[in-house]
Design a protein around this motif. Sequence first.
Motif, PDB file in Angstrom:
ATOM      1  N   PRO A   1       0.807  -1.222   0.000  1.00 21.55           N
ATOM      2  CA  PRO A   1       0.000   0.000   0.000  1.00 21.55           C
ATOM      3  C   PRO A   1       0.836   1.267   0.000  1.00 21.55           C
ATOM      4  CG  PRO A   1      -0.103  -1.105   2.124  1.00 21.55           C
ATOM      5  CD  PRO A   1       0.630  -2.022   1.202  1.00 21.55           C
ATOM      6  N   ARG A   2       2.156   1.151   0.175  1.00 19.49           N
ATOM      7  CA  ARG A   2       2.978   2.358   0.131  1.00 19.49           C
ATOM      8  C   ARG A   2       3.245   2.810  -1.295  1.00 19.49           C
ATOM      9  NH1 ARG A   2       7.421   0.032   4.161  1.00 19.49           N
ATOM     10  NH2 ARG A   2       6.725  -1.799   3.017  1.00 19.49           N
ATOM     11  N   ASP A   3       2.993   1.902  -2.279  1.00 20.29           N
ATOM     12  CA  ASP A   3       3.222   2.289  -3.675  1.00 20.29           C
ATOM     13  C   ASP A   3       2.083   3.143  -4.180  1.00 20.29           C
ATOM     14  OD1 ASP A   3       5.453   0.769  -3.581  1.00 20.29           O
ATOM     15  OD2 ASP A   3       4.530  -1.009  -4.500  1.00 20.29           O
ATOM     16  N   SER A   4       2.428   4.196  -4.929  1.00 20.47           N
ATOM     17  CA  SER A   4       1.392   5.026  -5.526  1.00 20.47           C
ATOM     18  C   SER A   4       0.879   4.354  -6.789  1.00 20.47           C
ATOM     19  CB  SER A   4       1.972   6.404  -5.858  1.00 20.47           C
ATOM     20  OG  SER A   4       1.146   7.042  -6.781  1.00 20.47           O
TER      21      SER A   4
END
Lengths: 271, 505
Positions: free
Chosen positions: A257-260
């Motif tokens: 979830p940290r990836d855009s």
Amino acid sequence: MQNMTLFRKLITVVSLITATSVLLMPSVVSAQQGQPTIEQLLQEPFLDDYYSNVVYGYEIITDTQNNASRYVGNSLNCSNCHLQAGTQKEALPLNVAGMYPKWRAKNGKRNGIGLRIRECFLYSMDGIMPPEDAPEVLAISAYVSYLSQGQIMGAEPEGRGVPTLPDTGYDPNPANGRAVYLEQCASCHGVQGEGMAGMPPVWGLNSYNKGAGMNDIREAAGFIWANMPLGNGKSLSHQQAFDVSAYLNLQIRPSDPRDSKFLKLLEHLIN
Amino acid sequence: MGNWRTEIFAGFVGAILVIPQGITFAYLAGLQPEYGLYCAIFVTLFCSILGTSSMMSGPNTAVAILIGTAVLPLAGRGSPVYIDFVFLLCLMVGAIQLLFWLMRGARIFQYLSPAAISGISAGAGFLIIMSSLDSILDLSTFKTTFFYEKIYVIISDARDLVNPFSLFIGLCTIAGGYLGRRFSPRYFIIIAVTAGYLSGLLVAFIWPQPITELEYLGRMPLEWLPFSVPTINMEYLMISTKLIPYAITIAFIGLAQSLVIVRELKMETDQDINLDKEVYAQGLANLLAPFFSSFAGAGSFNRTKANQSLGATTPFSGIASAGFVLVLITFLGPILTYMPMAAMAGTLFIVGADMIKWRDIKHYAKVRAELVIYLATFVSIMFFGLATGVVVAVFLSVSVFMLRISQLELTVESSDSGVLLKVKGALFYASLAHLTERFHSHFGKNMTVDLQFTTHIDQSAVDFFIRESKHMAAHGARLTLLINDKQGHFLKKLGASSDIELVAL
């Protein structure tokens, strides 16, 4: 003359202190002895706000799917990794309230116990990060502080986290890991890692995502070696644990979830 | 029964309108969103089944805020004990409202002046705006005694406190709402929510949640029949004594709003409405609410207006609305998961801003007493909270009412034979002072007091006449009372006939 009055005052103060400490002593001792367990709490007819939050936290840990479904995105429960509702040593026990707040490399900031719990929902539970004052977060932190009673502030409790396995001298081998998985793990976790009733899925879209601590090969290997197969921990060799861990790491699971998503799309379009 | 298609369509629109309100009002009450939806389903359903009007009951702003202020000091927001206390409070509210019904208490609400009700509604609007700021700016909740401290802290620490992503979504929602109102005044709340949701999706698409730290609604664990039995034991009852003043305030405020709506409906439409039955319906609905996992509610102005404008005339539209909420939530649930709380708070901001009406202030500015009631209520809610504001409003409207009825209309006609005093109004201990002044200014002359248009005479007035007539007789003057039959009977019973000359007309 002045010295005498000073002396008298000193004596009164000292005697007062001893008197109060003697009076308070039994209650302090009995408070430590009478620390109720969760089972005792569950039988109490009336619980105040703190203890009912402790019980609620316990219920969330053991049945996250039903009690904190708001923020959960997969089909795991907290107690799938925090074994025995977070009371088992070397299986990520939850008696760690005294270690927070602390700095963590994962997000590069000072983490309170609240943020730590919220991130668990985001990564391991592949869900939504709850707000700081969400009842679920407060209940879990109440439960964690309850479990941490008697621990020394700032010191690592015995058996915290998972054991760090020594370097075996070989690289983890996923192919060997697959063989060990099919032999030892597949009977509960399924050939496709899909899990079954009471046994969590270990990969696929219903499992933890790529940002979770379990997706780290060392962390997962430590957990697997110490606790798996369930009830028969420490039966695998260190190398087998590393291999299985590497095999799990290669499988498909929800994205970090940290990836855009926007940057991902841009990358995709450019390539 | 009217046209059932109209009723069902009105129910459908009511359901769409109530979903964002139920979620945000649950937030105001300090509860998880699903409780607000249960309230929108079950309180609306019971109130419409038992009631006689097309009024839409359900989650209500003022009631929700009061539940929050009552229970928050007792337990942590949304915790199990908190929910138990909310259910206990709602049971008490329902019971008090049923008590009102048993005592035929609907009449009491006639004494609450319209200015006070508008003042309470405006004050509640202000509170809603302030609490919506928390979510729009993503402030971690901090407690300040007065609202201006909060504004000061926000401004002075804006860079640390304000979450720009959240602010962006909130502003998109508010802008969407106000632009949407130009095109479709009826559904602008839906437009606002959609604008907020889409801007939230845009933000989530570009930045991941660990960076934005946005709050989302999350999945709602909804059940079709959420039975629950409120916990009642000695300890709870001991603590709940603290809730009694709030229970009374909530019961009063809830009924006042419902009855204002019903009274308007009765005036504007030709529905066969029974006020007492509406009190009974609202009370029983609130009493049953905790058994269906929902909190207390009251009539809703905006949804009843929408309902009315769509042509609904029977309680059937309310029943249909409850059903549609259930169906819509079942299908919308997965979409609502990623609804940013900032978007919900943005709609709350619009709702709150709508409750403070310039039109009201201009309207009440014409009469000074009304303006004083309106402003005093509004300001005391701003500074001391809703419960205190309600007490101030009730106190002021009753005192203005008292001052008005204690004023006598006196006309004096002097002639050679004496003075004729015509008294209009109620003659009782509070209004005697005016009469005494006149008696003193015409002292020594024969007095004739015309009591034909006096509405009420009490013991102290009769005593006054007896005393004065003796006093006047000692100075050679005479007192004559012109009375009608009913008053004559009363005066004779009190022993006035022996001293005063009574002339029956």
